[in-house]
Design an enzyme around this catalytic site. Structure first.
Site, PDB file in Angstrom:
ATOM      1  CD  GLU A  17      -8.237  12.488  -2.967  1.00 14.18           C
ATOM      2  OE1 GLU A  17      -8.668  11.427  -2.487  1.00 14.18           O
ATOM      3  OE2 GLU A  17      -7.197  12.558  -3.664  1.00 14.18           O
ATOM      4  CE1 TYR A  49      -2.573  14.358   8.989  1.00 13.12           C
ATOM      5  CE2 TYR A  49      -1.599  12.202   8.652  1.00 13.12           C
ATOM      6  CZ  TYR A  49      -1.775  13.324   9.427  1.00 13.12           C
ATOM      7  OH  TYR A  49      -1.156  13.406  10.647  1.00 13.12           O
ATOM      8  NE  ARG A 106      -0.749  -0.061   4.770  1.00 11.96           N
ATOM      9  CZ  ARG A 106      -0.318  -1.020   3.968  1.00 11.96           C
ATOM     10  NH1 ARG A 106      -0.332  -2.279   4.389  1.00 11.96           N
ATOM     11  NH2 ARG A 106       0.089  -0.751   2.739  1.00 11.96           N
ATOM     12  N   GLY A 107      -2.110   4.239   4.848  1.00 14.17           N
ATOM     13  CA  GLY A 107      -0.984   4.926   4.197  1.00 14.17           C
ATOM     14  C   GLY A 107      -0.066   3.888   3.589  1.00 14.17           C
ATOM     15  CB  ALA A 124      -7.003   1.219   7.397  1.00 17.49           C
ATOM     16  CE  LYS A 165     -10.598  -0.502   4.913  1.00 14.45           C
ATOM     17  NZ  LYS A 165      -9.474   0.003   4.103  1.00 14.45           N
ATOM     18  CD  GLN A 176      -6.168   3.932  -6.011  1.00 16.73           C
ATOM     19  OE1 GLN A 176      -6.560   5.078  -6.237  1.00 16.73           O
ATOM     20  NE2 GLN A 176      -5.075   3.651  -5.324  1.00 16.73           N
ATOM     21  CD  GLN A 212      -4.034  13.315 -14.081  1.00 13.48           C
ATOM     22  OE1 GLN A 212      -4.203  14.142 -14.979  1.00 13.48           O
ATOM     23  NE2 GLN A 212      -5.017  12.900 -13.322  1.00 13.48           N
ATOM     24  CE  LYS A 272      -4.224  19.531 -13.516  1.00 12.71           C
ATOM     25  NZ  LYS A 272      -3.860  18.374 -14.286  1.00 12.71           N
TER      26      LYS A 272
HETATM   27  P1  FAD Z   1      -5.559  -1.268   4.757  1.00  8.46           P
HETATM   28  O1  FAD Z   1      -7.034  -1.283   4.846  1.00  8.46           O
HETATM   29  O2  FAD Z   1      -4.787  -1.514   5.994  1.00  8.46           O
HETATM   30  O3  FAD Z   1      -5.136  -2.332   3.628  1.00  8.46           O
HETATM   31  C1  FAD Z   1      -3.790  -2.396   3.180  1.00  8.46           C
HETATM   32  C2  FAD Z   1      -3.433  -3.833   2.827  1.00  8.46           C
HETATM   33  O4  FAD Z   1      -3.420  -4.633   4.010  1.00  8.46           O
HETATM   34  C3  FAD Z   1      -4.432  -4.516   1.877  1.00  8.46           C
HETATM   35  O5  FAD Z   1      -3.696  -5.355   1.028  1.00  8.46           O
HETATM   36  C4  FAD Z   1      -5.316  -5.338   2.800  1.00  8.46           C
HETATM   37  O6  FAD Z   1      -5.847  -6.474   2.155  1.00  8.46           O
HETATM   38  C5  FAD Z   1      -4.323  -5.733   3.894  1.00  8.46           C
HETATM   39  N1  FAD Z   1      -4.952  -5.896   5.200  1.00  8.46           N
HETATM   40  C6  FAD Z   1      -5.904  -5.123   5.760  1.00  8.46           C
HETATM   41  N2  FAD Z   1      -6.209  -5.577   6.991  1.00  8.46           N
HETATM   42  C7  FAD Z   1      -5.417  -6.666   7.221  1.00  8.46           C
HETATM   43  C8  FAD Z   1      -5.257  -7.568   8.301  1.00  8.46           C
HETATM   44  N3  FAD Z   1      -5.972  -7.440   9.412  1.00  8.46           N
HETATM   45  N4  FAD Z   1      -4.316  -8.559   8.178  1.00  8.46           N
HETATM   46  C9  FAD Z   1      -3.569  -8.703   7.064  1.00  8.46           C
HETATM   47  N5  FAD Z   1      -3.695  -7.868   5.991  1.00  8.46           N
HETATM   48  C10 FAD Z   1      -4.596  -6.872   6.073  1.00  8.46           C
HETATM   49  N6  FAD Z   1      -2.623   7.686   1.186  1.00  8.46           N
HETATM   50  C11 FAD Z   1      -2.116   8.734   1.898  1.00  8.46           C
HETATM   51  O7  FAD Z   1      -0.967   8.681   2.318  1.00  8.46           O
HETATM   52  N7  FAD Z   1      -2.864   9.842   2.155  1.00  8.46           N
HETATM   53  C12 FAD Z   1      -4.154   9.976   1.737  1.00  8.46           C
HETATM   54  O8  FAD Z   1      -4.801  10.989   2.007  1.00  8.46           O
HETATM   55  C13 FAD Z   1      -4.723   8.899   0.981  1.00  8.46           C
HETATM   56  N8  FAD Z   1      -5.995   8.950   0.529  1.00  8.46           N
HETATM   57  C14 FAD Z   1      -6.543   7.857  -0.124  1.00  8.46           C
HETATM   58  C15 FAD Z   1      -7.892   7.905  -0.524  1.00  8.46           C
HETATM   59  C16 FAD Z   1      -8.462   6.818  -1.194  1.00  8.46           C
HETATM   60  C17 FAD Z   1      -9.925   6.877  -1.597  1.00  8.46           C
HETATM   61  C18 FAD Z   1      -7.674   5.662  -1.486  1.00  8.46           C
HETATM   62  C19 FAD Z   1      -8.284   4.501  -2.226  1.00  8.46           C
HETATM   63  C20 FAD Z   1      -6.339   5.609  -1.092  1.00  8.46           C
HETATM   64  C21 FAD Z   1      -5.756   6.694  -0.405  1.00  8.46           C
HETATM   65  N9  FAD Z   1      -4.422   6.661   0.023  1.00  8.46           N
HETATM   66  C22 FAD Z   1      -3.899   7.736   0.727  1.00  8.46           C
HETATM   67  C23 FAD Z   1      -3.568   5.504  -0.276  1.00  8.46           C
HETATM   68  C24 FAD Z   1      -3.588   4.452   0.867  1.00  8.46           C
HETATM   69  O9  FAD Z   1      -3.021   4.998   2.030  1.00  8.46           O
HETATM   70  C25 FAD Z   1      -2.760   3.244   0.388  1.00  8.46           C
HETATM   71  O10 FAD Z   1      -3.408   2.589  -0.671  1.00  8.46           O
HETATM   72  C26 FAD Z   1      -2.337   2.255   1.464  1.00  8.46           C
HETATM   73  O11 FAD Z   1      -1.322   1.384   0.914  1.00  8.46           O
HETATM   74  C27 FAD Z   1      -3.433   1.350   1.997  1.00  8.46           C
HETATM   75  O12 FAD Z   1      -4.279   2.019   2.822  1.00  8.46           O
HETATM   76  P2  FAD Z   1      -5.637   1.325   3.352  1.00  8.46           P
HETATM   77  O13 FAD Z   1      -6.261   2.273   4.298  1.00  8.46           O
HETATM   78  O14 FAD Z   1      -6.444   0.817   2.227  1.00  8.46           O
HETATM   79  O15 FAD Z   1      -4.992   0.083   4.164  1.00  8.46           O
END
Ligand code: FAD
Length: 287
Positions: A17, A49, A106-107, A124, A165, A176, A212, A272
């Site tokens: 990444e 992003y 989702r972010g 998401a 999902k 994560q 970090q 890095k």
């Molecule tokens: P979701 O899948 O929506 O989950 C978020 C929360 O909502 C979880 O607690 C889940 O249990 C809950 N949930 C999901 N669906 C539902 C539903 N239908 N009803 C009720 N609750 C629900 N962030 C950035 O801004 N940019 C990046 O490029 C980025 N890259 C990442 C890459 C990886 C590999 C990881 C692990 C994280 C990354 N993140 C990034 C962080 C991520 O955006 C955050 O962790 C964010 O808070 C959750 O995103 P998600 O897609 O997992 O969300």
């Protein structure tokens, strides 16, 4: 190339990444760094992003740079602070650029934002559904959390949402960061038990400074094992020593994962190249 095909054809993959610069000033140097990482020939490189728009502008360009180096790329995309129109535009940009892989996220919820969002996106899964409609042939990844997402009430609830999902159209998941492999093995078991059958890429973060490490805990809430704390305590004041210790700790985690049949690893390089190269060098005889 689609990541789903790469994962199917290779039992062991090390992907990486990178992240885009926060400002235009650093664009050229970040692009050069990313190309250096791509030249190490990982299985693919993903580019983050920024959820709030801060570092979102260059994700597509950087993903194209990666493809120009002959390496598959994946563009991350978040939705929480976006309108539906801007999300459709970004999916169209990714498609036009020939990027076949999207990590649908989702972010993080921006501080002060009303949630559920008045702008439409809450999770998401909605983004996964939109990508499936706009760009059906895309390979879609999703995020998952071995120590549970911080917003989730408990692990069962979090895993239920992961399953939904995946059923909506995720081809694979990336975790994560985690620093204790037992946590990952337990999580993998629970995902499989819940009927999640797609590949799960283990996210490995080489910790190369004490700062970090503190930031990782703050952002992800993940558990830091005493072995890693000891490294930071002992070597934290020497950047060279800490970098070497961090590379070795991450390499050891990866070797243990591969030895236990978990061959798909995603390394958070923190831009890095020397760290990414150090890890690959330690795995030379294994890969
Ligand atoms: P979701 O899948 O929506 O989950 C978020 C929360 O909502 C979880 O607690 C889940 O249990 C809950 N949930 C999901 N669906 C539902 C539903 N239908 N009803 C009720 N609750 C629900 N962030 C950035 O801004 N940019 C990046 O490029 C980025 N890259 C990442 C890459 C990886 C590999 C990881 C692990 C994280 C990354 N993140 C990034 C962080 C991520 O955006 C955050 O962790 C964010 O808070 C959750 O995103 P998600 O897609 O997992 O969300």
């Amino acid at each position: 190339m689609k990541i789903s095909e790469i994962l199917k054809s290779e039992p062991i993959t090390i992907s990486m990444e990178v992240f885009p610069p926060k400002s235009d000033v650093k664009l050229d140097s970040v692009r050069a760094t990313v190309r250096e990482i791509a030249r190490l020939k990982p299985a693919f490189v993903s580019c983050t992003y920024g959820a709030g728009g801060g570092t979102s502008r260059y994700t597509v360009e950087i993903s194209q740079d990666i493809m120009e180096e002959g390496v598959a790329s994946m563009a991350h995309l978040t939705c929480i602070s976006s309108t539906r129109d801007s999300v459709h535009e970004q999916i169209a940009r990714i498609k036009e650029a020939g990027i076949q892989n999207i990590l649908a996220l989702r972010g993080d919820i921006p501080a002060g934002m009303d949630f559920p969002s008045p702008r439409y996106y809450e999770h998401a899964i909605q983004l996964v559904e939109e990508i499936r409609k706009d760009y059906p042939e895309a390979c879609i990844g999703g995020a998952c959390y071995p120590e549970k997402h911080p917003d989730a009430f408990n692990k069962d609830e979090d895993i239920r949402h992961i399953k939904e999902k995946v059923d909506a159209g995720c081809d694979f998941l990336t975790t994560q960061m985690f620093f204790n492999n037992s946590i990952y093995y337990n999580y993998l078991y629970r995902l499989r038990e819940a009927g999640v059958t797609v590949p799960i890429l283990a996210g490995i973060m080489p910790v190369t400074s004490r700062r970090q490490m503190e930031r990782s805990i703050q952002l992800s809430g993940c558990v830091i094992p005493p072995e890693l704390t000891a490294l930071a305590d002992r070597f934290g004041d020497s950047p060279e020593a800490m970098q070497q210790a961090g590379i070795l700790y991450a390499s050891h985690q990866i070797i243990d994962l591969i030895a236990n049949g978990c061959g798909h690893i995603h390394v958070y390089t923190m831009n890095k190249p020397e760290v990414a190269a150090g890890i690959l060098n330690n795995l030379k005889g294994i890969l």
